[in-house]
Design a protein around this motif. Structure first.
Motif, short mmCIF file in Angstrom:
data_model
loop_
_atom_site.label_atom_id
_atom_site.label_comp_id
_atom_site.label_asym_id
_atom_site.label_seq_id
_atom_site.Cartn_x
_atom_site.Cartn_y
_atom_site.Cartn_z
N SER A 211 -4.93 2.53 -18.68
CA SER A 211 -5.53 2.11 -19.82
C SER A 211 -6.45 0.71 -19.79
N GLN A 212 -6.15 0.12 -18.27
CA GLN A 212 -6.95 -1.12 -18.04
C GLN A 212 -7.69 -0.82 -16.75
N PRO A 213 -8.73 -0.22 -16.65
CA PRO A 213 -9.20 0.04 -15.15
C PRO A 213 -9.82 -1.11 -14.57
N ARG A 214 -9.67 -1.40 -13.22
CA ARG A 214 -9.97 -2.40 -12.51
C ARG A 214 -10.67 -1.85 -11.07
N HIS A 215 -11.77 -2.45 -10.90
CA HIS A 215 -12.65 -2.02 -9.91
C HIS A 215 -12.02 -2.69 -8.52
N ALA A 216 -11.81 -2.00 -7.52
CA ALA A 216 -11.15 -2.59 -6.22
C ALA A 216 -12.17 -3.72 -5.80
N ASP A 217 -11.66 -4.51 -4.86
CA ASP A 217 -12.33 -5.68 -4.30
C ASP A 217 -12.32 -5.29 -2.71
N VAL A 218 -13.53 -5.87 -2.30
CA VAL A 218 -13.85 -5.59 -0.88
C VAL A 218 -12.98 -6.54 -0.08
N PHE A 219 -11.89 -5.74 0.61
CA PHE A 219 -10.98 -6.51 1.40
C PHE A 219 -11.51 -6.77 2.80
N TYR A 220 -12.36 -5.80 3.44
CA TYR A 220 -12.93 -5.95 4.80
C TYR A 220 -14.08 -5.21 4.50
N GLU A 221 -15.01 -5.72 5.17
CA GLU A 221 -16.51 -5.09 5.35
C GLU A 221 -16.13 -4.19 6.59
N PHE A 222 -15.38 -4.45 7.38
CA PHE A 222 -15.31 -3.50 8.73
C PHE A 222 -14.00 -4.00 9.20
N LEU A 223 -12.95 -2.71 9.27
CA LEU A 223 -11.79 -2.71 10.05
C LEU A 223 -11.75 -1.96 11.02
N ALA A 224 -11.39 -2.33 12.41
CA ALA A 224 -11.30 -0.95 13.15
C ALA A 224 -10.23 -0.41 13.03
N THR A 225 -10.28 0.88 13.34
CA THR A 225 -9.29 2.16 12.92
C THR A 225 -7.96 1.67 13.44
N ASP A 226 -7.73 1.12 14.51
CA ASP A 226 -6.24 0.87 14.90
C ASP A 226 -5.60 -0.46 14.21
N LYS A 227 -6.52 -0.87 13.17
CA LYS A 227 -5.90 -1.94 12.45
C LYS A 227 -5.67 -1.58 11.05
N ILE A 228 -5.68 -0.23 10.67
CA ILE A 228 -5.61 0.14 9.22
C ILE A 228 -4.16 0.58 9.02
N ILE A 229 -3.48 0.93 9.69
CA ILE A 229 -1.88 0.88 9.42
C ILE A 229 -1.04 -0.27 9.48
N PRO A 230 -1.53 -1.17 10.52
CA PRO A 230 -0.75 -2.57 10.19
C PRO A 230 -1.27 -3.32 8.92
N LEU A 231 -2.40 -3.16 8.55
CA LEU A 231 -2.99 -3.89 7.26
C LEU A 231 -2.24 -3.28 6.10
N MET A 232 -2.37 -1.77 6.06
CA MET A 232 -1.74 -1.27 4.97
C MET A 232 -0.06 -1.45 4.80
N GLU A 233 0.73 -1.47 6.03
CA GLU A 233 1.87 -2.01 6.00
C GLU A 233 2.02 -3.35 5.38
N GLY A 234 1.33 -4.45 5.82
CA GLY A 234 1.39 -5.56 5.16
C GLY A 234 1.05 -5.69 3.62
#
Length: 695
Positions: A211-234
């Motif tokens: 009911s209240q859509p929100r546009h996502a923010d840019v969190f990283y312009e570029f994040l190497a593939t080995d960092k995506i799981i640690p980032l998501m866990e955080g």
């Protein structure tokens, strides 16, 4: 139920299914609270229907990938336990309906024979990880995102940090800057990028519809593939700790980011990194199993209607980056198809493709790896199956949720009006069979499962009440939304509310005006040029409810008079206010912590212990009639109510005890001490509760 022990080889899966069977039995015997049981079954993909006494089962299919054997297994299960109908969702799952609750454990066990899970398909969990259906074959992709989507799915499945969040958490992967995974409307969205020869992703954070859509923010312009799981866990840990739990309407992560701000959220995620077990998780994309297309001699076939075949080829055949191969799109009306056709489709992809298909976000099917020579033969088979309708992902291809057909939250029919609008486009606007710059989506309520508020033209199920207090089904017309690529999107404006029966006339007016005045520009640009007021004036007379006819009180796809019925939503779990139940849960979490410790999974052991601490603190706060909300709020509130006042004696503050989780690396030594401290705290909390009851 004991047969599961011999039929399922994976002990973790076996334990899951036996637990579900046990909890169903306890629930039927009145030994488990209804709300608590609902939370448990939702996290196992078992969802209540609008119809009493039966369940919808959501089958979790990461990034929409389904093998031929899995499709046969799902068909077998649907025939045995349901009614033989399969429904593709906008999150690349398959749902089956009208399932007896008692049979859900054996249904799940049958699916697991082909590595198909129900786990965390619903509930306050990390939902199905979605991705571009053309991942791995798109000529424009820098790399295949499938291995990375699969790794995220595997890492967070059954992960203790995401089992009891305040609300659901949605993740998407897009293979190109076209952003067909729709990153801007997800809690976390990843768009494939290359930087200096290194694979990575643009990361979008905190988007959502509803009911209240929100546009996502840019969190990283570029994040190497080995960092995506640690980032998501955080990110998940912070959402679990600080996210709203009291008000379901404000419990999505988008509200947390809105409240504290992006930079404050980023700082919390960075502070959490010490507690995360792996600072780098290398995903071996080369080890990902790629389906291999079959090599056969093209059969000689006769095309009865060459013109129809050429139209179908122009809309449903998609070039691949693999030379000589194409993907074939199957337009599935409303995402519904039946098991007899599903089995024949499985045979087809085994013989003519690579034994794999992908379900799309628009509720369709894509068959990759078909050799160009085989296209005529495949077309003739699809034609016999009724799967050769042109218009794959074109304007005629309308997305709709189940609405009032089966959903508790449905207010008005979405499937009925979708069928009628598709019929009108096909007959009156045949040029839209080939146009892909017009997206139409329909939801039966404000929760936007049909994604209506990001469409060029969207309809939301509602109701209207006349001055005589008669209620008729209605549609909110939304215009101007759409995907702009690379993490950018636009949400549609609410323009006018009209009786449902006038939906077709509204569509005609919009399309007629667009055809006459747009000068060939895309609809989203045309809408921005004209503005909301222009379209309001175009449609406003349709909102008049002074002249309703008898037909206006009968919803699309129905024959009986409309009755507004809204049940209890089950898109997430609920707060459990039973004190003893909370203590029992805490003890179960400690047992889970000890099991993880034995398995040397120290981060899981620590998180189970942390959850037990917060759970027990919540129990005592509720016993004092104190309102509880976020984990962080419970922790600080417990200090105020119990530690500072001396009601409970601790050697330190409760905050200091609980927050050791983010101040220590997940070692065996810390896990042992943290579990011991948790057990001591629960014993003291139990003792206090007992003394209060007996006083």
């Amino acid at each position: 139920m004991q047969s599961f022990r011999t039929e399922i080889e994976n002990p973790v899966v076996e334990k899951d299914i036996l637990e579900l069977a046990n909890k169903i039995e306890l629930f039927k015997n009145g030994k488990v609270d209804e709300e608590k049981f609902r939370s448990l079954r939702l996290a196992r993909g078992v969802y209540g229907q609008r119809q009493e006494g039966v369940q919808m089962i959501r089958i979790k299919l990461p990034y929409g990938k389904v093998t031929s054997n899995q499709l046969r297994r799902i068909s077998e299960v649907s025939d045995e336990y349901s009614r033989g109908r399969l429904h593709i969702t906008t999150r690349q799952d398959i749902q089956i309906h009208y399932v007896d609750l008692d049979r859900t454990p054996e249904l799940w066990a049958a699916l697991e024979k082909d590595d198909i899970t129900l786990r965390e398909a619903c509930g306050n969990t990390v939902r199905n990880v979605t991705a571009s259906e053309t991942a791995g074959i798109d000529p424009n992709e820098p790399f295949d995102v499938s291995p990375y989507a699969h790794a995220v799915f595997q890492y967070f499945l059954r992960n203790p940090i995401s089992q009891e969040m305040g609300r659901k958490f949605k993740v998407s992967f897009s293979g190109t800057d076209e952003d067909t995974g729709l990153s801007y409307m997800h809690d976390l969205g990843f768009i494939a990028k290359m930087e200096n020869g290194i694979r990575g992703f643009k990361v979008m954070l905190g988007g959502g519809l509803g009911s209240q859509p929100r546009h996502a923010d840019v969190f990283y312009e570029f994040l190497a593939t080995d960092k995506i799981i640690p980032l998501m866990e955080g990110v998940v840990r912070i959402f679990d700790r600080h996210g709203e739990r009291k008000s379901r309407a404000k419990a999505r992560m988008k509200f947390l980011i809105k409240d504290i701000g992006l930079e404050a959220f980023r700082r919390l995620v960075e502070e959490e990194q010490l507690a995360i077990p792996q600072k780098s998780v290398i995903i071996d994309a080369e080890a990902y199993k790629i389906s291999v297309p079959k090599k056969i001699v093209a059969p000689k076939v006769e095309i009865a209607d060459q013109k129809a075949f050429e139209l179908w080829k122009s809309t449903n055949v998609i070039p691949q980056k693999q030379e000589g191969y194409v993907a074939i799109g199957i337009k599935v009306l409303l995402g519904d198809f039946y098991t007899d056709k599903a089995r024949l489709l499985a045979d087809l992809i085994d013989k003519y493709a690579a034994g794999e298909l992908r379900l799309s976000l628009r509720q369709n099917i894509l068959i990759p790896h078909v050799h160009e020579d085989l296209v005529p033969g495949v077309y003739t088979i699809l034609e016999k199956l009724g799967f050769a309708a042109p218009g794959y992902n074109k304007a005629i291809d309308i997305t709709a949720c189940p609405g009032t057909d089966t959903c508790n939250l449905g207010i008005a029919s979405s499937t009925g009006i979708a069928e009628e609008l598709e019929r009108i486009i096909k007959l009156e606007y045949p040029q839209y069979l080939e146009k892909d710059d017009m997206v139409i989506k329909i939801s039966g309520c404000m929760n936007a499962c049909g994604q209506h508020n990001m469409a060029n033209i969207g309809f939301q199920g509602m109701s209207v009440r006349t001055k005589d207090k008669l209620v008729a089904p209605a549609l909110q017309v939304l215009l101007g939304g759409g995907n702009m690529g690379d993490g950018n999107g636009r949400f549609a404006d609410k323009v006018v509310k009209i009786p449902s029966r006038r939906g077709p006339e509204a569509l005609r007016r919009i399309l007629d005006d667009f055809e006459k005045n747009s000068s060939g520009i895309p609809f989203m640009d045309y809408y921005q040029q004209k503005g909301e007021k222009y379209f309001y004036e175009l449609l406003t007379d349709l909102s008049n409810i002074e002249n309703l006819t008898q037909e206006d009180f009968i919803d699309w796809g129905n024959e009986e008079k409309y009755v507004k019925e809204i049940g209890i939503g089950e898109c997430a779990g609920v707060v459990i206010d039973l004190i003893e139940t909370l203590f029992l849960e805490s003890e179960e979490k400690v047992e889970n912590a000890e099991e993880s410790l034995v398995d040397n999974i120290y981060s899981d052991a620590i998180y189970h212990a942390y959850s037990a601490l917060v759970n027990s603190a919540k129990a005592l706060l509720l016993a004092e009639n104190k309102k509880t909300n976020t984990h962080a709020g419970i922790i600080s509130q417990f200090d105020e109510e119990f530690v500072t006042t001396g009601k409970i004696a601790l050697s330190t503050t409760f905050s200091s005890l609980a927050y050791q989780i983010k101040e220590n690396a997940p070692t065996k030594e810390f896990a042992l001490s943290y579990i011991k401290a948790t057990q001591e705290f629960i014993a003291k909390a139990r003792s206090l509760r007992t003394s209060e009851i007996t006083a």
